[in-house]
Design a protein around this motif. Structure first.
Motif, PDB file in Angstrom:
ATOM      1  N   LYS A 111       0.602  -1.210  -0.028  1.00  0.00           N
ATOM      2  CA  LYS A 111      -0.025   0.040   0.067  1.00  0.00           C
ATOM      3  C   LYS A 111       0.981   1.214   0.028  1.00  0.00           C
ATOM      4  N   ALA A 112       2.152   1.205   0.656  1.00  0.00           N
ATOM      5  CA  ALA A 112       2.809   2.310   0.810  1.00  0.00           C
ATOM      6  C   ALA A 112       3.525   2.542  -0.753  1.00  0.00           C
ATOM      7  N   ILE A 113       3.912   1.440  -1.256  1.00  0.00           N
ATOM      8  CA  ILE A 113       4.654   1.916  -2.570  1.00  0.00           C
ATOM      9  C   ILE A 113       3.271   2.311  -3.612  1.00  0.00           C
ATOM     10  N   GLN A 114       2.052   1.686  -3.566  1.00  0.00           N
ATOM     11  CA  GLN A 114       0.972   2.301  -4.300  1.00  0.00           C
ATOM     12  C   GLN A 114       1.033   3.762  -4.032  1.00  0.00           C
ATOM     13  N   ALA A 115       1.007   4.177  -2.727  1.00  0.00           N
ATOM     14  CA  ALA A 115       0.499   5.612  -2.528  1.00  0.00           C
ATOM     15  C   ALA A 115       1.759   6.600  -2.935  1.00  0.00           C
ATOM     16  N   LYS A 116       2.835   6.159  -3.123  1.00  0.00           N
ATOM     17  CA  LYS A 116       4.221   6.943  -3.557  1.00  0.00           C
ATOM     18  C   LYS A 116       3.856   6.951  -5.266  1.00  0.00           C
ATOM     19  N   LEU A 117       3.535   6.028  -5.721  1.00  0.00           N
ATOM     20  CA  LEU A 117       3.203   5.927  -7.129  1.00  0.00           C
ATOM     21  C   LEU A 117       2.154   6.845  -7.522  1.00  0.00           C
ATOM     22  N   ARG A 118       1.171   6.760  -6.833  1.00  0.00           N
ATOM     23  CA  ARG A 118      -0.008   7.538  -7.218  1.00  0.00           C
ATOM     24  C   ARG A 118       0.359   8.895  -6.918  1.00  0.00           C
ATOM     25  N   ALA A 119       1.081   9.428  -5.891  1.00  0.00           N
ATOM     26  CA  ALA A 119       1.476  10.805  -5.954  1.00  0.00           C
ATOM     27  C   ALA A 119       2.350  11.144  -7.396  1.00  0.00           C
ATOM     28  N   ASP A 120       3.219  10.520  -7.581  1.00  0.00           N
ATOM     29  CA  ASP A 120       4.013  10.656  -8.806  1.00  0.00           C
ATOM     30  C   ASP A 120       3.354  10.722 -10.098  1.00  0.00           C
ATOM     31  N   LEU A 121       2.488   9.615 -10.116  1.00  0.00           N
ATOM     32  CA  LEU A 121       1.627   9.372 -11.621  1.00  0.00           C
ATOM     33  C   LEU A 121       0.723  10.701 -11.827  1.00  0.00           C
ATOM     34  N   ALA A 122       0.088  11.014 -10.588  1.00  0.00           N
ATOM     35  CA  ALA A 122      -0.871  12.386 -10.564  1.00  0.00           C
ATOM     36  C   ALA A 122      -0.360  13.599 -11.294  1.00  0.00           C
ATOM     37  N   ALA A 123       0.959  13.533 -10.936  1.00  0.00           N
ATOM     38  CA  ALA A 123       1.908  14.783 -11.675  1.00  0.00           C
ATOM     39  C   ALA A 123       2.243  14.541 -13.085  1.00  0.00           C
ATOM     40  N   SER A 124       2.203  13.353 -13.458  1.00  0.00           N
ATOM     41  CA  SER A 124       2.424  13.058 -14.954  1.00  0.00           C
ATOM     42  C   SER A 124       1.711  13.789 -16.018  1.00  0.00           C
ATOM     43  N   THR A 125       1.921  13.895 -17.354  1.00  0.00           N
ATOM     44  CA  THR A 125       1.410  14.777 -18.297  1.00  0.00           C
ATOM     45  C   THR A 125       0.064  14.008 -18.414  1.00  0.00           C
ATOM     46  N   ARG A 126      -0.024  12.685 -18.481  1.00  0.00           N
ATOM     47  CA  ARG A 126      -1.172  11.903 -18.990  1.00  0.00           C
ATOM     48  C   ARG A 126      -2.440  12.023 -17.896  1.00  0.00           C
ATOM     49  N   ALA A 127      -1.926  12.250 -16.664  1.00  0.00           N
ATOM     50  CA  ALA A 127      -3.150  12.399 -15.465  1.00  0.00           C
ATOM     51  C   ALA A 127      -3.579  13.751 -15.521  1.00  0.00           C
ATOM     52  N   GLN A 128      -3.147  14.767 -16.399  1.00  0.00           N
ATOM     53  CA  GLN A 128      -3.688  16.068 -16.200  1.00  0.00           C
ATOM     54  C   GLN A 128      -5.124  16.020 -17.118  1.00  0.00           C
ATOM     55  N   MET A 129      -5.137  15.017 -17.748  1.00  0.00           N
ATOM     56  CA  MET A 129      -6.769  14.761 -18.359  1.00  0.00           C
ATOM     57  C   MET A 129      -7.495  14.298 -17.366  1.00  0.00           C
ATOM     58  N   PRO A 130      -8.565  14.928 -17.047  1.00  0.00           N
ATOM     59  CA  PRO A 130      -9.601  14.694 -16.280  1.00  0.00           C
ATOM     60  C   PRO A 130      -9.855  12.902 -16.312  1.00  0.00           C
ATOM     61  N   ALA A 131     -10.162  12.387 -17.526  1.00  0.00           N
ATOM     62  CA  ALA A 131     -10.406  11.030 -17.669  1.00  0.00           C
ATOM     63  C   ALA A 131      -9.461  10.234 -16.897  1.00  0.00           C
ATOM     64  N   ALA A 132      -8.139  10.522 -17.312  1.00  0.00           N
ATOM     65  CA  ALA A 132      -6.916   9.986 -16.725  1.00  0.00           C
ATOM     66  C   ALA A 132      -7.020   9.939 -15.231  1.00  0.00           C
ATOM     67  N   ALA A 133      -7.068  11.131 -14.630  1.00  0.00           N
ATOM     68  CA  ALA A 133      -6.995  11.388 -13.061  1.00  0.00           C
ATOM     69  C   ALA A 133      -8.059  10.597 -12.413  1.00  0.00           C
ATOM     70  N   ALA A 134      -9.360  10.469 -13.339  1.00  0.00           N
ATOM     71  CA  ALA A 134     -10.607   9.600 -12.569  1.00  0.00           C
ATOM     72  C   ALA A 134     -10.328   8.238 -12.557  1.00  0.00           C
ATOM     73  N   THR A 135      -9.355   7.541 -13.355  1.00  0.00           N
ATOM     74  CA  THR A 135      -8.976   6.524 -13.472  1.00  0.00           C
ATOM     75  C   THR A 135      -7.873   5.921 -12.812  1.00  0.00           C
ATOM     76  N   LEU A 136      -6.952   6.671 -12.321  1.00  0.00           N
ATOM     77  CA  LEU A 136      -5.861   6.395 -11.822  1.00  0.00           C
ATOM     78  C   LEU A 136      -5.650   5.189 -10.770  1.00  0.00           C
ATOM     79  N   ASP A 137      -6.819   5.410  -9.920  1.00  0.00           N
ATOM     80  CA  ASP A 137      -6.706   4.448  -8.557  1.00  0.00           C
ATOM     81  C   ASP A 137      -7.038   2.955  -9.002  1.00  0.00           C
TER      82      ASP A 137
END
Length: 472
Positions: free
Chosen positions: A78-104
């Protein structure tokens, strides 16, 4: 050639082991007999005795899923997932609302995919398991979330096992007595899929997996009772044989293509024929493998859409590309739609016996195919009068029979497939029309096949019922 037998000591030390007599017996009698013999006196065995065992069930499959569910709850995971989520949420792809909504959901799917890949990473005592299915399932007393990586086809049953270069193995299979998949493909590749970044051919290049051998149902020699045997590695010992490259880890993967979701995939079991030193494997070993590989695995698959479809601009598509080995064609597309827009795509099936058109979210994870019309194959789609197929990709239902539901997303990716094709077939004319239209234009398309809201509800209900036959 005499086949080496695994020692009794090795069998006792390996709870996953099946000797060949047990495997053949189980394949002849069905999964229920196999599970009942392996887990006598259990609730699962009682279900098997009632004839209630799912066709795809096996002791190895169920044990692997239970191990997966234990490991995915681990606090360090769970800790690794949380770190990855924070990193990926800042990625270019995650700036799309559709990508942010489905990241988890994507992170959860990739995590389960890695755990399942590590569970089977035991070439000294191999198993071949149902490793990939983006759609959650509930069966035999537990609920499993989706297990996906990228562009996984809801029409396919994906199974995977690990092999060791220089070893000798056999794959025993059995077709269901009443139905067979539309296409069966079994392939051996070199490479460790738990560390996919090492398989990259270079920046922006596809995976370099070194495919070694492929057999399809066109070449497979099957016995009169529906059983078959494939030898892998070493010298051929029978009509079906696959070469095995000299690598530390090789994978064997199979796809049962179900153009009709009520069709049954094969049953399979994998066995090593030569002697191999047994190594300890349990929850502790699995956990350590997952903790070591999870970060790199998720980062790779989060980046994979850029590799596979990176050159595609919004509302464009790639030309259909031939599959290695000549078993079909595949094409990807990228859609970006306003609320009042739709993407119209008209295709020809050519001479393919199977076609599939599938929506994915921006991370290339498929939405739940049971509850939404997010994919269509030939048995589900309605043809035009001239035999072509026109699909409408949109957030809201325009009444078109071949509506592809984006699951509420404005942005996403999609994959078109043509399989079980003759050797003479080319990609010419497979995509006939591709354009963005106003959603309101659909109502004026007189020749477009349509459904009523009541018919749509019935179609979606039928999808769920058919899909659920996989876990019954």
């Amino acid at each position: 050639m005499k086949r080496p037998e695994t020692s009794a000591a090795a069998e006792a030390a390996d709870p996953y082991h099946f000797d060949r007599r047990t495997a053949l017996s189980g394949l002849a009698l069905g999964a229920g007999a196999l599970v009942a013999s392996a887990w006598p006196g259990t609730g699962i065995a009682r279900a098997a005795a009632r004839g209630a065992m799912p066709w795809l069930a096996s002791p190895q499959q169920l044990e692997a899923e239970r191990m997966l569910m234990q490991v995915e709850r681990d606090p360090q995971v769970k800790a690794i997932q949380a770190k990855l989520r924070a990193d990926l949420a800042a990625s270019t792809r995650a700036q799309m609302p559709a990508a942010a909504a489905t990241l988890d959901n994507a992170i959860a799917q990739w995590t389960r995919s890695l755990i399942m890949s590590e569970v089977i990473k035991r070439p000294w005592s191999p198993v071949i398991l149902w490793t990939t299915d983006d759609t959650p399932r509930t069966w035999l007393g537990h609920a499993l979330g989706g297990v996906g990586t990228s562009g996984d086809n809801p029409d396919a049953i994906y199974r995977t096992g690990y092999l060791q270069g220089g070893g000798r193995y056999e794959l025993l299979g059995r077709f269901h007595p009443d139905s067979r998949p539309t296409q069966l493909l079994i392939e051996v590749d070199a490479g460790d899929m738990t560390q996919p970044s090492k398989l990259l051919g270079g920046a922006g290049k596809p995976l370099d997996i070194h495919s070694a051998a492929l057999i399809t149902d066109k070449e497979l020699v099957v016995n009169s009772d529906g059983t078959f045997r494939i030898t892998i590695g070493g010298e051929a010992d029978g009509p079906n044989h696959l070469a095995l490259p000299d690598a530390d880890f090789c994978s064997i993967g199979s796809r049962d293509m179900l153009a009709d979701w009520t069709l049954r995939p094969c049953q399979m079991t994998l066995r090593r024929l030569d002697k191999a030193a047994q190594q300890p494997f349990g929850l502790a070993e699995l956990r350590q493998l997952v903790l070591a590989d999870l970060d790199g695995y998720i980062r790779f698959w989060a980046h994979f859409p850029d590799i596979w479809m990176g050159a595609l601009k919004p509302n464009t598509h790639a030309q259909p590309q031939a599959r290695p080995g000549g078993w079909g064609f595949v094409a990807g597309l990228n859609y970006h739609l306003a609320a009042d827009e739709a993407l119209l795509v008209t295709t020809s099936r050519g001479q393919a016996k199977y076609t599939g058109f599938q929506i994915n979210d921006p991370w290339m994870i498929a939405p739940d195919a049971r509850t939404r019309q997010v994919c269509l194959n030939l048995t589900q789609a309605t043809p035009n009068a001239d035999g072509t197929y026109t699909y409408i990709i949109a957030k809201t239902d325009p009444g078109a029979a071949n509506w592809l539901d984006t699951a509420g997303l404005d942005d996403g990716l999609a994959i078109m497939r043509w399989q079980q094709v003759p050797a003479t077939m080319t990609n010419a004319g497979l995509i006939r029309d591709f354009r963005v239209i106003k959603l309101s234009e659909v109502a004026g398309m007189k020749d477009l096949p349509r459904v009523t809201p009541q018919q749509r509800r019935a179609r979606v209900a039928a999808r769920a019922a058919a899909y659920n036959t996989r876990v019954r």
